[in-house]
Design a protein around this motif. Sequence first.
Motif, short mmCIF file in Angstrom:
data_model
loop_
_atom_site.label_atom_id
_atom_site.label_comp_id
_atom_site.label_asym_id
_atom_site.label_seq_id
_atom_site.Cartn_x
_atom_site.Cartn_y
_atom_site.Cartn_z
N GLU A 16 0.60 -1.46 0.02
CA GLU A 16 -0.38 -0.08 0.16
C GLU A 16 0.75 1.26 -0.34
OE1 GLU A 16 -2.58 -0.50 3.51
OE2 GLU A 16 -2.88 -2.42 2.95
N LEU A 17 2.14 1.36 0.39
CA LEU A 17 2.79 1.94 0.85
C LEU A 17 3.40 2.67 -0.53
CD1 LEU A 17 5.04 1.81 4.08
CD2 LEU A 17 2.41 3.17 3.54
N HIS A 18 3.34 1.60 -1.84
CA HIS A 18 4.34 1.73 -2.77
C HIS A 18 3.90 2.88 -3.63
CE1 HIS A 18 6.81 0.36 -6.19
NE2 HIS A 18 5.68 0.44 -6.66
N ASN A 19 4.95 3.40 -3.91
CA ASN A 19 4.87 4.79 -4.94
C ASN A 19 3.74 5.86 -4.22
OD1 ASN A 19 6.49 5.98 -7.24
ND2 ASN A 19 4.33 4.09 -8.46
N GLN A 20 3.87 6.19 -3.22
CA GLN A 20 3.61 7.20 -2.22
C GLN A 20 4.24 7.80 -1.61
OE1 GLN A 20 -0.18 7.11 -1.51
NE2 GLN A 20 -0.17 5.85 -2.88
N ASN A 21 4.61 8.17 -2.20
CA ASN A 21 6.15 9.69 -2.03
C ASN A 21 7.03 9.19 -1.22
OD1 ASN A 21 5.71 11.30 -4.56
ND2 ASN A 21 4.01 12.25 -3.25
N LYS A 22 6.89 9.79 0.06
CA LYS A 22 7.90 9.80 1.45
C LYS A 22 6.96 8.58 2.26
CE LYS A 22 10.63 12.85 3.58
NZ LYS A 22 11.54 13.23 3.54
N GLU A 23 6.06 8.36 1.57
CA GLU A 23 5.40 6.89 2.84
C GLU A 23 6.12 6.61 3.33
OE1 GLU A 23 2.52 7.51 4.22
OE2 GLU A 23 3.11 9.80 4.07
N GLY A 24 7.11 6.12 2.59
CA GLY A 24 8.19 4.46 2.72
C GLY A 24 9.35 5.58 3.67
N GLU A 25 10.12 6.21 3.48
CA GLU A 25 10.78 6.66 4.24
C GLU A 25 10.06 6.83 5.89
OE1 GLU A 25 12.47 9.92 3.29
OE2 GLU A 25 13.37 10.95 4.89
N ASN A 26 8.72 7.68 6.11
CA ASN A 26 8.04 7.67 7.04
C ASN A 26 7.87 6.10 7.41
OD1 ASN A 26 8.17 10.54 6.49
ND2 ASN A 26 6.04 10.56 5.54
N PHE A 27 7.46 5.65 7.19
CA PHE A 27 7.18 4.04 7.66
C PHE A 27 8.50 3.83 8.37
CE2 PHE A 27 6.71 -0.71 7.02
CZ PHE A 27 5.77 -0.73 8.45
N SER A 28 9.65 3.91 7.53
CA SER A 28 10.76 2.96 8.03
C SER A 28 11.61 3.58 9.38
CB SER A 28 11.92 3.15 7.14
OG SER A 28 12.85 3.12 7.14
N GLN A 29 11.00 5.50 9.19
CA GLN A 29 11.79 5.60 10.25
C GLN A 29 10.54 6.09 11.16
OE1 GLN A 29 12.01 10.03 9.25
NE2 GLN A 29 14.79 9.56 9.05
N TRP A 30 9.15 5.84 11.17
CA TRP A 30 8.77 5.92 12.48
C TRP A 30 8.75 4.11 13.03
CZ3 TRP A 30 4.08 1.63 12.43
CH2 TRP A 30 3.27 1.80 13.64
N GLY A 31 9.23 3.04 12.31
CA GLY A 31 9.34 1.35 12.85
C GLY A 31 10.93 1.30 13.66
N ALA A 32 11.91 2.62 12.60
CA ALA A 32 12.97 2.25 13.43
C ALA A 32 13.11 3.61 15.11
CB ALA A 32 14.12 3.89 12.88
N GLU A 33 12.23 4.45 14.87
CA GLU A 33 12.39 5.20 16.32
C GLU A 33 11.81 4.19 17.44
OE1 GLU A 33 9.99 8.61 15.37
OE2 GLU A 33 12.04 9.18 14.21
N ILE A 34 10.63 3.36 17.10
CA ILE A 34 9.55 2.21 18.46
C ILE A 34 10.65 0.95 18.45
CG2 ILE A 34 7.94 0.43 17.81
CD1 ILE A 34 6.62 2.25 16.62
N PHE A 35 11.82 0.90 17.62
CA PHE A 35 12.93 -0.51 17.77
C PHE A 35 13.95 0.48 19.26
CE2 PHE A 35 12.18 -3.61 14.43
CZ PHE A 35 10.64 -3.79 15.32
N SER A 36 13.72 2.31 18.36
CA SER A 36 14.88 2.96 19.09
C SER A 36 14.63 2.89 20.98
CB SER A 36 15.53 3.87 18.76
OG SER A 36 16.11 4.56 19.20
N LYS A 37 13.25 2.72 20.81
CA LYS A 37 12.84 3.39 22.37
C LYS A 37 12.82 2.21 23.34
CE LYS A 37 8.40 6.45 21.12
NZ LYS A 37 9.00 7.23 21.60
N LEU A 38 12.25 0.25 22.44
CA LEU A 38 12.42 -0.89 23.03
C LEU A 38 14.10 -0.91 23.37
CD1 LEU A 38 11.85 -3.39 23.38
CD2 LEU A 38 12.78 -4.02 20.79
N GLU A 39 15.16 -0.91 22.21
CA GLU A 39 16.71 -0.88 22.58
C GLU A 39 17.23 0.21 24.15
OE1 GLU A 39 20.57 -1.01 20.01
OE2 GLU A 39 19.66 0.46 20.23
N GLN A 40 16.07 1.15 24.16
CA GLN A 40 16.72 1.92 24.86
C GLN A 40 16.09 1.30 26.93
OE1 GLN A 40 17.08 5.95 23.59
NE2 GLN A 40 18.05 5.26 21.57
#
Length: 259
Positions: free
Chosen positions: A73-97
């Motif tokens: 669903e995120l295919h070809n949605q401009n910055k949606e892919g980057e935003n999703f990656s960043q959002w998930g990475a922030e959650i994993f970073s919360k877990l790590e910390q």
Amino acid sequence: MSENIVHFEIKNKKAYLQINRPNALNALNKNVLTEIRDCCEILKDNKQIQVLIVSGSGDKSFVAGADIKELQELHNQNKEGENFSQWGAEIFSKLEQLPQITIARVQGFALGGGLELALACDFIIASEKARFSLPEVTLGLIPGFSGTQRLAKRIGSAKAIEWIVTAERYSATEALACGLVNHVVKSEDLIAFTEQIAEKIIKNAPLAVKTAKKVIQASEDSTFKEGCDIESKHFGLLLNQSESAEGISAFIEKRPAQF
Ligand code: HXC
């Protein structure tokens, strides 16, 4: 956590986070990620809980990656892919910390975002049937929840590049050999073995355990000398706490410490 896709339970100084989408091999959709984030919010200021065990439901899979149908669903949605990656990475970073010691208990598949989730935990305990891979290049993608960075740190960049560009699937013993996982045990022993490790941790002085994690993690953003200085500072802080007074007195008085 209304939909209960993530089961979260607290028992005797330990918390259990279990991803519960067995029909999709526990793939990480946005709801699952949101619920993991909510669990981290509960844990981050909790001083009673000392260990978090992260697992997937069922025998077949820890987590088979990000939900591929949602990625479509995120295919070809401009910055949606980057935003999703960043959002998930922030959650994993919360877990790590998190201040707790976090253990990924892996049975079955830990693929893509699933392996990235396990890598965001302090260490991994695997069943002999666990299988590890970052297969994103087979989808025309790369890992997006910080897996390129954490895998390289854990097993070295030469191995990480090979893992990621071949998309090869590795056995638990191969993962053990390169330092990705700390222990491999028989499937039927996985839960009990992980509990034993958790029990060893919660027996020890809680502030010292929490501080050890914090100081070891500090080495990632500091030089050796800076890391040693952080260690000395925290050693000194701990030596002025009632916890170490009790631990040291207990040794001298030949009795178990009461933490
Ligand atoms: C959505 C998934 C899924 C996933 C499995 N399923 N993995 N759904 N996202 N990642 C679903 C299948 O569609 C199927 O649903 C059901 O789970 C059972 O899977 P099968 O494929 O039928 O099982 P099997 O043949 O045993 O194969 C198991 C498998 C395979 C080898 C694990 O499912 C697989 O390769 N999954 C994808 C693994 C992957 O590529 N992961 C990386 C994703 S990308 P139905 O409804 O058909 O029964 C990623 C990026 C992270 O993680 C970063 C993002 C920013």
